[in-house]
Scaffold this motif. Structure first.
Motif, short mmCIF file in Angstrom:
data_model
loop_
_atom_site.label_atom_id
_atom_site.label_comp_id
_atom_site.label_asym_id
_atom_site.label_seq_id
_atom_site.Cartn_x
_atom_site.Cartn_y
_atom_site.Cartn_z
N ARG A 43 0.84 -1.21 0.00
CA ARG A 43 0.00 0.00 0.00
C ARG A 43 0.87 1.25 0.00
O ARG A 43 0.63 2.19 -0.78
CB ARG A 43 -0.92 -0.02 1.23
N GLU A 44 1.85 1.27 0.87
CA GLU A 44 2.75 2.43 0.92
C GLU A 44 3.43 2.66 -0.41
O GLU A 44 3.55 3.81 -0.88
CB GLU A 44 3.80 2.19 2.02
N GLN A 45 3.84 1.58 -1.06
CA GLN A 45 4.55 1.70 -2.34
C GLN A 45 3.66 2.25 -3.44
O GLN A 45 4.04 3.19 -4.15
CB GLN A 45 5.08 0.32 -2.75
N VAL A 46 2.46 1.69 -3.59
CA VAL A 46 1.62 2.09 -4.72
C VAL A 46 0.97 3.45 -4.50
O VAL A 46 0.67 4.16 -5.47
CB VAL A 46 0.56 1.02 -5.04
N LEU A 47 0.75 3.83 -3.24
CA LEU A 47 0.22 5.17 -2.99
C LEU A 47 1.27 6.25 -3.25
O LEU A 47 0.94 7.38 -3.61
CB LEU A 47 -0.29 5.29 -1.56
N ALA A 48 2.55 5.90 -3.08
CA ALA A 48 3.63 6.86 -3.31
C ALA A 48 3.97 7.00 -4.79
O ALA A 48 4.52 8.02 -5.21
CB ALA A 48 4.88 6.44 -2.54
N ALA A 49 3.65 5.99 -5.59
CA ALA A 49 3.98 6.03 -7.02
C ALA A 49 3.07 7.01 -7.75
O ALA A 49 1.91 7.20 -7.37
CB ALA A 49 3.81 4.64 -7.63
N PRO A 50 3.56 7.67 -8.79
CA PRO A 50 2.74 8.63 -9.52
C PRO A 50 1.61 7.95 -10.30
O PRO A 50 1.72 6.79 -10.68
CB PRO A 50 3.74 9.30 -10.46
N VAL A 51 0.54 8.69 -10.50
CA VAL A 51 -0.58 8.17 -11.29
C VAL A 51 -0.07 7.80 -12.68
O VAL A 51 0.65 8.56 -13.32
CB VAL A 51 -1.71 9.22 -11.40
N GLY A 52 -0.42 6.61 -13.12
CA GLY A 52 0.02 6.12 -14.42
C GLY A 52 1.23 5.22 -14.34
O GLY A 52 1.59 4.59 -15.35
N ALA A 53 1.88 5.12 -13.18
CA ALA A 53 3.07 4.28 -13.04
C ALA A 53 2.73 2.82 -13.23
O ALA A 53 1.63 2.36 -12.92
CB ALA A 53 3.70 4.49 -11.67
N THR A 54 3.68 2.06 -13.75
CA THR A 54 3.53 0.62 -13.91
C THR A 54 4.66 -0.09 -13.18
O THR A 54 5.65 0.52 -12.77
CB THR A 54 3.54 0.22 -15.39
#
Length: 439
Positions: free
Chosen positions: A212-223
């Motif tokens: 959760r911490e990782q994907v919330l920190a990633a920019p919108v559109g990141a893969t």
């Protein structure tokens, strides 16, 4: 986990959480409370934020339902009276993207999947082809119960993720076969908590929290890459759904999450800091049976007349109705699979896919659907048989308009045997094919 490793679940107290008498969006008769509130606007009517964008007049429809069913019209809800219920799917309904995929991806990147004694034992429907493919890809050098080196073993990570994602092996063979009710379960969904067998609930929650911490920190559109698979690398809570849940709770609603994911994973996202304020007592998802040491097994808690099982009755399509009826309204046995009377149905249901169509359709006040071009649920939504369906594009990266009609009259309905059929209204008439108009 609230004694969820026991074979019997008892939520009789929740049976009092019944929905109030429903009203439709088209003009409802004013109650005494409504009249009183009209003299003092907003006195008892928690309001959805006008700073957040909804499609068309969707905010107004939802606000009307909240006003009519909540404390605005029923001020005694705060004093022990029966409270209306709202229930939401989780993935791509309350958050953008799939938290199960995020958790599996993080776990594969960090060698958290334990080698089973045999892959075939992880699911009652796993084929010999999938068992052989997983065994060949992941090997037998790692001791049973020890972590597989999926962070470096691309073939093993690929094979596991392909089975979870598409129900196939990397060579294209079916990973699952046999008979199951396609409106009660789907093997690759049921396989997710089974994949984490041997871990404790706190361990699985810690993996979900780190993902959760990782994907919330990633920019919108990141893969991100999982083996050779490329999947979304970010997630976001939808501000509109967070605000809707907040407003519903202020208006006296009981709010539940009902997900086809693993329950410990869903609990990490729904409650706690940064969540949407839905605690674990109001979070329903796949519930694993635990062994005496508190470790997850490949067995699941049952619903209705289905006892402890290997995945036959998860919160999936009609299974979501069963779990809502059982856990919220205390309906027991075979009846939990059936549509209940209005006083034992939710007021608001929110979803985005065919997995949600039954419980969202059961709602008596509003059926909220985020458009992801899923045939059965969009046929119901666009047909709008009771005038209470609220269709909204996804709030982040909405899909473009579906170029062809939804095949409602022929093949949009998911039959129990896995075949496709026409979508029927309650009176038996066929829903005509529908154009995609909200995008």
């Amino acid at each position: 986990m609230r004694s969820r490793n026991t074979l019997a679940l008892s939520l009789a107290a929740a049976a009092t959480l019944a929905a109030a008498v429903p009203t439709a969006f088209p003009a409802a008769a004013a109650t005494t409370a409504d009249t009183a509130n009209s003299r003092t606007p907003g006195a008892h009517c928690p309001q959805l934020s006008k700073k957040l964008t909804w499609y068309g007049d969707n905010r107004a429809h939802l606000q009307q339902m909240i006003d009519e069913r909540g404390t605005c019209a029923n001020p005694h809800l705060r004093h022990g009276h029966k409270r209306p219920v709202a229930a939401f799917d989780w993935d791509n309904t309350v958050v953008k993207n799939d938290i199960t995929d995020a958790t599996i991806a993080w776990s594969l990147h960090h060698d958290k999947i334990l080698r089973p004694a045999s892959w075939k034992s992880t699911s009652k429907w796993m084929t010999d082809e999938a068992d052989k493919a997983l065994t060949a890809a992941c090997g037998t050098d790692v001791p049973v119960g020890a972590p597989l080196p999926t962070s470096t073993d691309t073939a093993c990570a690929d094979e596991i993720f392909e089975v979870r994602e598409d129900g196939k092996t990397m060579s294209g063979a079916a990973a699952f076969a046999g008979k199951w009710d396609h409106r009660h379960t789907v093997p690759q969904y049921a396989w997710v908590p089974q994949l984490f067998a041997g871990h404790t609930v706190p361990e699985l929650k810690s993996y979900a929290a780190k993902a959760r911490e990782q994907v919330l920190a990633a920019p919108v559109g990141a893969t991100q890459k999982v083996g050779t698979h490329e999947i979304p690398g970010y997630a976001r809570y939808y501000d509109q759904q967070r605000d809707l849940i907040r407003t519903l709770k202020k208006a006296g609603f009981e709010v539940y999450i009902v997900s086809a994911g693993s329950e410990p994973v869903t609990e990490v996202w729904s409650g706690g800091k940064g969540g949407v304020g839905v605690d674990r007592e109001h979070t329903i998802a796949i519930r694993s049976v635990l062994d005496r040491k508190g470790r997850i097994t490949t067995w699941n808690q049952g619903c209705g007349d289905v006892p402890v099982n290997k995945g036959e009755a998860i919160p999936y399509i009609d299974g979501k109705r069963c779990w809502i009826n059982q856990e919220i309204y205390g309906v027991k046995g075979k009846s939990a699979w059936q549509k209940q009377d209005r006083s034992h149905r939710i007021a608001l249901g929110g979803g985005d896919a065919d997995t949600d169509v039954t419980f969202v359709g059961d709602a008596t006040g509003a059926h909220l659907v985020l458009n992801r071009n899923k045939n059965e649920v969009m046929c119901r939504a666009y047909d709008d048989a009771d005038g209470r369906w609220v269709v909204n594009p996804m709030f982040i990266e909405p899909l473009k308009q579906k170029p062809d009609l939804y095949p409602c009259s022929t093949s949009a309905y998911n039959e129990p045997d896995g075949s496709k059929g026409p979508v029927l209204r309650g009176d038996g008439s066929v829903v005509p094919d529908q154009a995609d108009s909200v995008f």
